[in-house]
Write an enzyme that holds these catalytic residues in place. Structure first.
Site, mmCIF file in Angstrom:
data_model
loop_
_atom_site.group_PDB
_atom_site.id
_atom_site.type_symbol
_atom_site.label_atom_id
_atom_site.label_comp_id
_atom_site.label_asym_id
_atom_site.label_seq_id
_atom_site.Cartn_x
_atom_site.Cartn_y
_atom_site.Cartn_z
ATOM 1 N N ARG A 60 7.132 -17.897 6.707
ATOM 2 C CA ARG A 60 6.603 -17.968 5.195
ATOM 3 C C ARG A 60 5.197 -17.241 5.177
ATOM 4 N NH1 ARG A 60 9.458 -22.732 6.323
ATOM 5 N NH2 ARG A 60 10.663 -23.555 4.654
ATOM 6 N N HIS A 62 15.726 -22.303 10.744
ATOM 7 C CA HIS A 62 15.820 -21.718 9.758
ATOM 8 C C HIS A 62 14.436 -22.021 8.829
ATOM 9 C CE1 HIS A 62 18.315 -18.606 7.457
ATOM 10 N NE2 HIS A 62 17.570 -18.805 6.409
HETATM 11 C C1 FNR Z 1 13.656 -17.182 5.103
HETATM 12 N N1 FNR Z 1 14.296 -17.184 6.426
HETATM 13 C C2 FNR Z 1 15.661 -16.357 6.636
HETATM 14 N N2 FNR Z 1 16.347 -16.006 7.650
HETATM 15 C C3 FNR Z 1 17.155 -15.241 7.729
HETATM 16 O O1 FNR Z 1 17.848 -15.100 8.859
HETATM 17 N N3 FNR Z 1 17.520 -14.399 6.872
HETATM 18 C C4 FNR Z 1 16.768 -14.237 5.648
HETATM 19 O O2 FNR Z 1 17.320 -13.735 4.781
HETATM 20 C C5 FNR Z 1 15.782 -15.411 5.478
HETATM 21 N N4 FNR Z 1 15.140 -15.634 4.196
HETATM 22 C C6 FNR Z 1 14.220 -16.507 4.200
HETATM 23 C C7 FNR Z 1 13.476 -16.693 2.888
HETATM 24 C C8 FNR Z 1 12.347 -17.271 2.837
HETATM 25 C C9 FNR Z 1 11.629 -17.333 1.670
HETATM 26 C C10 FNR Z 1 12.018 -18.157 3.937
HETATM 27 C C11 FNR Z 1 10.673 -19.089 3.976
HETATM 28 C C12 FNR Z 1 12.680 -18.041 5.177
HETATM 29 C C13 FNR Z 1 14.088 -17.836 7.745
HETATM 30 C C14 FNR Z 1 13.069 -17.346 8.461
HETATM 31 O O3 FNR Z 1 13.617 -16.150 9.050
HETATM 32 C C15 FNR Z 1 12.498 -18.199 9.620
HETATM 33 O O4 FNR Z 1 13.618 -18.656 10.527
HETATM 34 C C16 FNR Z 1 11.670 -19.343 9.094
HETATM 35 O O5 FNR Z 1 10.819 -18.891 7.940
HETATM 36 C C17 FNR Z 1 10.542 -19.674 10.155
HETATM 37 O O6 FNR Z 1 9.730 -20.758 9.826
HETATM 38 P P1 FNR Z 1 8.249 -20.583 9.345
HETATM 39 O O7 FNR Z 1 7.422 -19.481 9.970
HETATM 40 O O8 FNR Z 1 8.627 -20.014 7.846
HETATM 41 O O9 FNR Z 1 7.755 -22.046 9.347
#
Ligand code: FNR
Length: 363
Positions: free
Chosen positions: A315, A260
């Site tokens: 991100r 996550h």
């Molecule tokens: C997320 N992520 C995420 N995952 C998910 O399953 N449902 C969601 O609503 C969210 N919301 C969310 C918000 C924000 C601001 C971030 C940064 C992340 C996790 C996302 O799907 C993913 O697993 C990670 O962001 C991957 O890592 P990087 O690419 O941000 O390093």
């Protein structure tokens, strides 16, 4: 410190900070607690060196992959990220138009700030304008307080013709304190559920005995969910090979190796580091996606070499959206593709399937 040109994902990250309110910036960037897993996700890529082959003919190369029954032009998808409206007024509607422009699959969060149906319509309008097909749009599902509410989210996604369901199972006990600004909310779930999701665990609140432990799903819910949808079902948040094998027994169609983005349990191993064991445990049974720290084309090569079929970015979408809306997101997807093609050619690989563990050296 603003880069004059935007030539890589890191440039967008640096620039985005000036476009986003500080509490929102914190919400996007922060991992949990001490940010150990955020740093680990990035550092893991540095643990591997690339080992190119020379003098190979790559001029008929390509980067398309087959993921279940869908063709992806590039092995990259937009990870589910909540509330795109936090960084741009067009929110997910801008992101999905970028996804269409770059033919990139998008996984739409349960907590998206636009309605699923509106996201579909924006995708179709973009597709018509650009004369290209709508790429795969998938639902990222968070279990709701009741099965009936979960079914409603599934139904809305089906009505919006989403073509797969990615169930996130690693974020039931999560602290967050962002007060959503006026006009941004999770419009696809009902008000009470929104309150629970947006508040997460309140500061100082104990976990055991809370609403959260009472409502967190278990393996029985996976069996239930499997029966609720005929769409391909992905499990997001897998980091143990035994869980991966168990998930296969429940009939899931794909695994997402993820921590996550380091936002839940701080200290969790980097997703890249747990990937090889999960691949070894599941073999070719189901496709595997990886996310966490993907910022460059060479990161994608490393993830694919260690067993992923494709990757997702989280991100960077928000950074690009904050800086330049739809064009920003389209641009980072273009940059990643360019970097990936360059890396592949330099590795002496003409096709994605030529990337394997022999391409890497562990430092
Ligand atoms: C997320 N992520 C995420 N995952 C998910 O399953 N449902 C969601 O609503 C969210 N919301 C969310 C918000 C924000 C601001 C971030 C940064 C992340 C996790 C996302 O799907 C993913 O697993 C990670 O962001 C991957 O890592 P990087 O690419 O941000 O390093």
């Amino acid at each position: 410190h603003i880069p004059i040109t935007l030539q890589c994902l890191r440039d967008y990250e640096i620039t985005a900070q000036d476009f986003v309110r500080s509490d929102i910036w914190q919400y996007i960037q922060q991992g949990s607690d001490q940010n150990i897993s955020v740093a680990a996700n990035r550092r893991a890529f540095d643990d591997y060196g690339l080992r190119p082959r020379i003098l190979r003919d790559v001029h008929h190369g390509g980067v398309a992959v087959q993921i279940l029954n869908e063709t992806w032009q590039v092995p990259i998808a937009l990870a589910p990220v909540a509330y795109h409206g936090l960084v741009h007024p067009e929110a997910e509607l801008a992101t999905v138009r970028a996804a269409v422009a770059m033919q990139t699959p998008m996984v739409v969060s349960t907590l998206s700030s636009c309605r699923f149906q509106d996201i579909r319509l924006a995708a179709e309008a973009g597709a018509q304008e650009l004369k290209r097909p709508v790429p795969p749009l998938w639902l990222q599902l968070y279990s709701q307080a009741s099965q009936q509410q979960t079914q409603q989210v599934l139904q809305d996604a089906l009505d919006a013709q989403f073509s797969a369901v990615m169930w996130t199972v690693d974020a039931h006990y999560k602290r967050s304190s962002l007060a959503l600004p006026e006009g941004v909310s999770a419009v696809n779930i009902d008000a009470d559920a929104q309150y629970k999701h947006t508040s997460h665990l309140l500061d100082e609140q104990l976990v055991f005995g809370s609403w959260f432990t009472e409502h967190a799903p278990t393996w029985d819910d996976l069996a239930w969910l499997r029966e609720q949808t005929h769409l391909p079902l992905w499990l997001k948040g897998v980091s143990h090979p035994e869980d991966a094998k168990m998930a296969l027994e429940y009939g899931i169609d794909g695994l997402v190796v993820s921590n996550h983005g380091g936002r839940v349990l701080d200290g969790m191993a980097a997703s890249l580091h747990v990937l090889p064991e999960i691949k070894a445990a599941t073999g070719a049974a189901v496709p595997i996606l990886l996310d966490g720290g993907i910022r460059h084309g060479t990161d994608i090569v490393k993830a694919l070499a260690l067993g992923a079929d494709a990757v997702m970015i989280g991100r960077p979408q928000m950074h690009a959206l904050a800086v330049a809306g739809m064009l920003g997101v389209a641009h980072i997807l273009h940059l990643l593709r360019m970097e990936l093609e360059l890396a592949l050619a330099q590795m002496g690989c003409a096709q994605i399937k030529e990337i394997h563990s022999e391409c890497l050296v562990r430092w």
